[in-house]
Design a protein around this motif. Structure first.
Motif, PDB file in Angstrom:
ATOM      1  N   ARG A  79       0.831  -1.195   0.000  1.00 12.72           N
ATOM      2  CA  ARG A  79       0.000   0.000   0.000  1.00 12.72           C
ATOM      3  C   ARG A  79       0.874   1.257   0.000  1.00 12.72           C
ATOM      4  O   ARG A  79       0.409   2.377   0.276  1.00 12.72           O
ATOM      5  N   THR A  81       2.870   4.532  -1.062  1.00 17.35           N
ATOM      6  CA  THR A  81       2.593   5.620  -1.994  1.00 17.35           C
ATOM      7  C   THR A  81       3.862   6.152  -2.638  1.00 17.35           C
ATOM      8  O   THR A  81       3.795   6.988  -3.542  1.00 17.35           O
ATOM      9  N   ASP A 151      -3.164   5.305  -2.345  1.00 15.52           N
ATOM     10  CA  ASP A 151      -3.019   4.842  -0.959  1.00 15.52           C
ATOM     11  C   ASP A 151      -4.002   3.699  -0.695  1.00 15.52           C
ATOM     12  O   ASP A 151      -5.035   3.863  -0.044  1.00 15.52           O
ATOM     13  N   ARG A 152      -3.677   2.539  -1.233  1.00 23.03           N
ATOM     14  CA  ARG A 152      -4.465   1.325  -1.043  1.00 23.03           C
ATOM     15  C   ARG A 152      -3.567   0.142  -1.358  1.00 23.03           C
ATOM     16  O   ARG A 152      -2.509   0.294  -1.979  1.00 23.03           O
TER      17      ARG A 152
END
Length: 403
Positions: A79, A81, A151-152
């Motif tokens: 996750r 970034t 952001d996952r």
């Protein structure tokens, strides 16, 4: 899903002064498309031929092209970034020719293009095409950075430059990573010349085998070896010993432009190459692809020589067409022989197929996308070949169609 991907780390400060970075060792389980991973003093070096093959022909040029990581990519789930990759590249340059562009790193997020970057620093191998000599100029480790990632939790791939030897030194992220999961896709193992390697393509995911693999929904292992698709037994053994669901071999152009053999030797060499592959893959779909159109060598034997007459690297054929009758090889002769050999073998091998390379790039394609150096396609040519291959080969009724 591994719950550690949701953890937050206060890792040590990175070289750029940013806190919160996590350093993950680059191991084989984070890499796809490499047959072997060598541990070095700084990090790891992906190889596209195994050590046994490399030891049987310790040629500096082959050593360079097999460590140029065409089709090799880091593949992980995270996750994060922001991602940083420290690399030590070795870039080829040619004496008397304009500087070559820096190799590109392509970023994919969940299979979709999400960015490009280049490295800095690195070594330079300065080649004199007129003499074949090379001068090695050492340089420092560089850094490739991608940020602004969603952001996952996601699958991330970083495709390495097809035209730069790339030693992987460190991988840093602002969240934990784990190897990307197996998506259950078929593995396509491909062998070919510099065109399959990627020469003149725009970026690593736009070389024609990568484009075709994406369109066909398969995992690519690319043994396109610039200047070295020469029916070498060690390459055949590497293909034999590599797990694959689909195999293709693109044969011919390097045999002609190196003037490596005559007609008498060519047929038995093709048979031996295919026999070796079949030892490890007796029922795997196996596609033999003849050369794409190359007017320079359609009816003129090799060898090729570099031509710098206009200040740009180009090529010219030195052979005499009159010697074809005595067994000298041209692309026309190669196609005829490959079609004959595969037709004869297919009588006992229903999984063997043949594709005339001119169906991928022929007269009309050459008119639309001429070969800029008279030998290799440009980026548009790579796209045309990749799309055609997917249409013809990965179609439902094609040699690699899902059954």
């Amino acid at each position: 899903m591994n719950t550690q991907l949701n953890d937050v780390s206060d890792g040590p400060q990175d070289p750029h002064g940013t806190t919160g970075w996590i350093t993950t060792p680059v191991e084989a389980d984070l890499l796809r498309g490499a047959l072997e991973v060598e541990r070095t003093a700084r990090g790891v070096l992906p190889h596209r031929l195994p050590a046994r093959a490399r030891s049987q022909f310790p040629d500096p040029y082959l050593a360079t092209v097999e460590t140029q990581p065409s089709g090799v990519r880091l593949a992980f789930r995270t996750r994060a970034t922001a991602v940083e990759l420290d690399t030590l590249r070795t870039k080829n340059a040619y004496r008397g020719a304009p500087p070559r562009p820096d190799g590109l790193y392509d970023l994919l997020v969940d299979g979709r293009p999400a960015g490009q970057a280049t490295s800095n620093g690195g070594n330079v191998l300065l080649v004199d095409m007129s003499t074949g000599s090379a001068e090695f100029q050492p340089g420092p480790v560089g850094t490739v950075r991608f940020d602004g990632l969603p952001d996952r939790v996601k699958d991330v791939e970083i495709w390495l430059p097809y035209n730069e030897v790339t030693e992987l030194v460190a991988l840093r992220t602002d969240a934990p990573v784990e190897p990307a999961p197996d998506r259950g896709r078929r593995v396509w193992l491909h062998h070919g010349s510099s065109i399959s390697h990627g020469s003149n393509a725009a970026s690593p995911t736009t070389i024609w085998p990568a484009l075709a693999a994406s369109l066909g929904g398969v995992e690519l292992v690319n043994l396109g070896l610039g200047g070295n698709a020469l029916l070498d037994p060690f390459t055949a053994r590497a293909l034999r010993d590599t797990p694959a669901d689909l195999i293709s071999v693109k044969i011919g152009i390097n045999i002609v432009n190196t003037d490596l053999m005559r007609l008498r030797a060519f047929g038995p060499a093709v048979h031996g190459f295919l026999d070796t592959i079949r030892e490890g893959h007796p029922t795997t779909p196996l596609l033999v692809v003849s050369p794409v159109l190359c007017p320079l060598q359609e009816d003129t034997p090799g060898p090729l020589a570099p031509d710098m007459a206009d200040g740009k690297l180009s090529f010219r054929a030195l052979g005499d067409p009159a010697e074809v009758a005595a067994g000298r090889l041209t692309l026309t002769v190669i196609r005829r022989e490959l079609a004959r050999i595969t037709a004869e073998r297919a009588a006992d091998d229903p999984y063997l197929h043949y594709l005339d390379g001119r169906s991928l790039y022929g007269e009309a394609d050459h008119a639309a996308f001429p070969l800029p150096d008279r030998l290799h396609p440009d980026p548009a040519g790579h796209r045309r070949i990749g799309e055609r291959f997917a249409e013809l080969v990965f179609a439902k009724d094609g040699p690699f169609g899902a059954r």
